[in-house]
Design a protein around this motif. Structure first.
Motif, PDB file in Angstrom:
ATOM      1  N   ASN A  63       0.819  -1.216   0.000  1.00  0.00           N
ATOM      2  CA  ASN A  63       0.000   0.000   0.000  1.00  0.00           C
ATOM      3  C   ASN A  63       0.853   1.266   0.000  1.00  0.00           C
ATOM      4  O   ASN A  63       0.513   2.244  -0.661  1.00  0.00           O
ATOM      5  N   GLY A  87       2.339   1.511  -3.514  1.00  0.00           N
ATOM      6  CA  GLY A  87       1.273   1.849  -4.448  1.00  0.00           C
ATOM      7  C   GLY A  87       0.855   3.299  -4.380  1.00  0.00           C
ATOM      8  O   GLY A  87       0.431   3.883  -5.383  1.00  0.00           O
ATOM      9  N   GLN A 101      -0.459   6.312  -7.713  1.00  0.00           N
ATOM     10  CA  GLN A 101      -1.900   6.565  -7.746  1.00  0.00           C
ATOM     11  C   GLN A 101      -2.731   5.304  -7.514  1.00  0.00           C
ATOM     12  O   GLN A 101      -3.851   5.178  -7.996  1.00  0.00           O
ATOM     13  N   SER A 102      -2.207   4.346  -6.783  1.00  0.00           N
ATOM     14  CA  SER A 102      -2.927   3.110  -6.498  1.00  0.00           C
ATOM     15  C   SER A 102      -3.901   3.311  -5.344  1.00  0.00           C
ATOM     16  O   SER A 102      -3.636   4.070  -4.418  1.00  0.00           O
ATOM     17  N   THR A 132      -5.341  -1.476  -0.756  1.00  0.00           N
ATOM     18  CA  THR A 132      -5.909  -2.815  -0.908  1.00  0.00           C
ATOM     19  C   THR A 132      -5.964  -3.511   0.433  1.00  0.00           C
ATOM     20  O   THR A 132      -5.315  -3.111   1.392  1.00  0.00           O
TER      21      THR A 132
END
Length: 173
Positions: free
Chosen positions: A151, A154, A158-159, A162
């Motif tokens: 995370n 990410g 721009q993730s 999760t």
């Protein structure tokens, strides 16, 4: 979850109402089902079920099903089958590196920590309820570290954050 996806499985347009009323509509309007979409949907389920008989392909069955289904849609020119490109533009290349807006950190910190605690709790629930394919017990500390690192990394691309989901994992298994 399954009742909510029946319409997509056969190419029916989204209906208003409860999941049960949508399922009733699905079952009573077979004449509105899109044949290519139905063949791809049901064929994918059957193909994944068939792949269960090949333990060495266990980790690849989703990918193989995606590839086979995509190739069928492409080669047979089944334009009525909804594909990802119909729903959104797919950017080319890898996501670009960018620093998060650190000025927002104080305002977002409490919510972010709360969400991550829920995500980590769900992840532990998944690892307790669903055994690893190799039968070994998972290491909860390593799971926490892996999810956190994923995370954090990410966030620079721009993730979205999760986490584990017991319901989705159980359905996948």
């Amino acid at each position: 979850i399954i009742l909510g996806e029946l319409g997509s499985l056969v190419g029916l347009k989204e209906q208003e109402g409860s999941k049960l009323s949508k399922a009733f509509y699905w079952a009573t309007h077979v004449d509105l089902w899109d044949l290519p979409t139905t063949l791809v949907g049901v064929g994918s389920i059957l193909f994944m079920t068939f792949l269960q008989f090949f333990p060495r392909l266990h980790n690849l069955k989703s990918l193989l099903t995606l590839v086979v289904g995509s190739l069928l849609v492409s080669f047979l020119d089944w334009g009525s089958v909804v594909v990802v490109g119909d729903l959104s533009t797919i950017p080319s290349g890898f996501p670009k590196f960018s620093l998060p807006n650190f000025e927002l950190a104080p305002r977002l910190a409490l919510g972010a920590v709360s969400i991550e605690l829920v995500a980590l709790t769900q992840g532990v629930g998944v690892s307790i309820a669903i055994r690893n394919p190799n039968g070994k017990e998972s290491d909860k500390s390593q799971d926490f570290i892996g999810e956190g690192i994923g995370n954090i990394c990410g966030s620079f691309f721009q993730s979205m954050g999760t986490g584990g989901s017991l319901t989705r994992t159980a359905i996948s298994v």
